[in-house]
Design a protein around this motif. Sequence first.
Motif, PDB file in Angstrom:
ATOM      1  N   ALA A 186     -11.601   0.202   8.291  1.00 26.92           N
ATOM      2  CA  ALA A 186     -10.590   1.238   8.091  1.00 26.92           C
ATOM      3  C   ALA A 186      -9.171   0.828   8.465  1.00 26.92           C
ATOM      4  O   ALA A 186      -8.224   1.467   8.030  1.00 26.92           O
ATOM      5  CB  ALA A 186     -10.978   2.488   8.891  1.00 26.92           C
ATOM      6  N   ARG A 197       0.839  -1.184   0.000  1.00 29.56           N
ATOM      7  CA  ARG A 197       0.000   0.000   0.000  1.00 29.56           C
ATOM      8  C   ARG A 197       0.874   1.234   0.000  1.00 29.56           C
ATOM      9  O   ARG A 197       1.915   1.268   0.625  1.00 29.56           O
ATOM     10  CB  ARG A 197      -0.911  -0.015   1.218  1.00 29.56           C
ATOM     11  N   ARG A 198       0.433   2.243  -0.685  1.00 30.78           N
ATOM     12  CA  ARG A 198       1.210   3.479  -0.725  1.00 30.78           C
ATOM     13  C   ARG A 198       1.207   4.137   0.638  1.00 30.78           C
ATOM     14  O   ARG A 198       0.230   4.087   1.366  1.00 30.78           O
ATOM     15  CB  ARG A 198       0.625   4.419  -1.778  1.00 30.78           C
ATOM     16  N   ALA A 220       0.836   7.037   1.448  1.00 31.94           N
ATOM     17  CA  ALA A 220      -0.222   8.031   1.621  1.00 31.94           C
ATOM     18  C   ALA A 220      -1.512   7.403   2.135  1.00 31.94           C
ATOM     19  O   ALA A 220      -2.355   8.093   2.695  1.00 31.94           O
ATOM     20  CB  ALA A 220      -0.485   8.753   0.310  1.00 31.94           C
ATOM     21  N   GLN A 221      -1.677   6.101   1.943  1.00 39.18           N
ATOM     22  CA  GLN A 221      -2.901   5.439   2.372  1.00 39.18           C
ATOM     23  C   GLN A 221      -2.801   4.913   3.791  1.00 39.18           C
ATOM     24  O   GLN A 221      -3.788   4.450   4.333  1.00 39.18           O
ATOM     25  CB  GLN A 221      -3.209   4.265   1.431  1.00 39.18           C
ATOM     26  N   ARG A 222      -1.618   4.967   4.342  1.00 39.38           N
ATOM     27  CA  ARG A 222      -1.441   4.423   5.680  1.00 39.38           C
ATOM     28  C   ARG A 222      -2.229   5.251   6.693  1.00 39.38           C
ATOM     29  O   ARG A 222      -2.251   6.478   6.627  1.00 39.38           O
ATOM     30  CB  ARG A 222       0.045   4.447   6.026  1.00 39.38           C
ATOM     31  N   SER A 223      -2.859   4.548   7.600  1.00 39.05           N
ATOM     32  CA  SER A 223      -3.606   5.226   8.650  1.00 39.05           C
ATOM     33  C   SER A 223      -2.899   5.056   9.981  1.00 39.05           C
ATOM     34  O   SER A 223      -2.025   4.200  10.134  1.00 39.05           O
ATOM     35  CB  SER A 223      -5.025   4.656   8.751  1.00 39.05           C
ATOM     36  N   ASP A 231      -0.681  -0.237   9.481  1.00 34.84           N
ATOM     37  CA  ASP A 231      -1.074   1.040  10.076  1.00 34.84           C
ATOM     38  C   ASP A 231      -0.327   1.257  11.397  1.00 34.84           C
ATOM     39  O   ASP A 231      -0.067   0.306  12.141  1.00 34.84           O
ATOM     40  CB  ASP A 231      -2.578   1.066  10.360  1.00 34.84           C
ATOM     41  N   THR A 282      -4.186  11.610  13.124  1.00 35.12           N
ATOM     42  CA  THR A 282      -3.734  12.097  11.812  1.00 35.12           C
ATOM     43  C   THR A 282      -2.241  11.816  11.644  1.00 35.12           C
ATOM     44  O   THR A 282      -1.510  11.625  12.623  1.00 35.12           O
ATOM     45  CB  THR A 282      -3.970  13.607  11.650  1.00 35.12           C
ATOM     46  N   HIS A 306      -5.751  -1.354   8.422  1.00 41.11           N
ATOM     47  CA  HIS A 306      -5.016  -2.199   7.493  1.00 41.11           C
ATOM     48  C   HIS A 306      -3.691  -2.605   8.107  1.00 41.11           C
ATOM     49  O   HIS A 306      -3.137  -1.870   8.933  1.00 41.11           O
ATOM     50  CB  HIS A 306      -4.756  -1.452   6.181  1.00 41.11           C
TER      51      HIS A 306
END
Length: 166
Positions: free
Chosen positions: A50, A3-4, A6-9, A55, A148, A52
Amino acid sequence: MSRRAAQRSYWLMKSEPECFSFDDLWNAPRRRTGWDGVRNYQVRNFMRDAMHVGDGVLFYHSSAEPPGVAGVARIASAARPDPTQFDPAAEHFDPSSSRDAPTWLEVDVQAVGKLARYVSIDDLRSAPELSEMLVLRRGQRLSVMPVTAHEWGVVLALGGLDARDF
DNA sequence: GCCAACGTTGGC
DNA sequence: GCCAACGTTGGC
């Protein structure tokens, strides 16, 4: 498939250290455990929809003296049924849940870094950049809540770590 | 141990 | 579907 970035939460997950501390996680086999016992629908939905693998997790000590962020972890598995909901001997046994349609989920959480400094709730409150952090909000009782990317970096810096390493 | 906040339950 | 009662969370 990776996963990129930027998609990491990022997440903050609360545990009472008298029950299960960050050191307990650090000392667990493979430094990981199933995060069982969640019995709140909003948190269940975070896990289901939400979270993954990979994260970032701020491991937060609640009902501690003082409360605060004690370590850094990661989400290490997809959500799966929480086995304790089916166990009559478990504290959070849910007789209304069935194996065919489990109500509650868990994810694996794995410790990845000790903080150089414990980040107390006072430290969090003192940081202007963290003024919107959910954990600081009055009446906020969720045991798992989103963080965030910016807050993640600030908290790690307060803890003496470089977010680029995590 | 107190109690504000808030999610859940259940009678209606 | 309303809402009062109840239970839980978690900082203080």
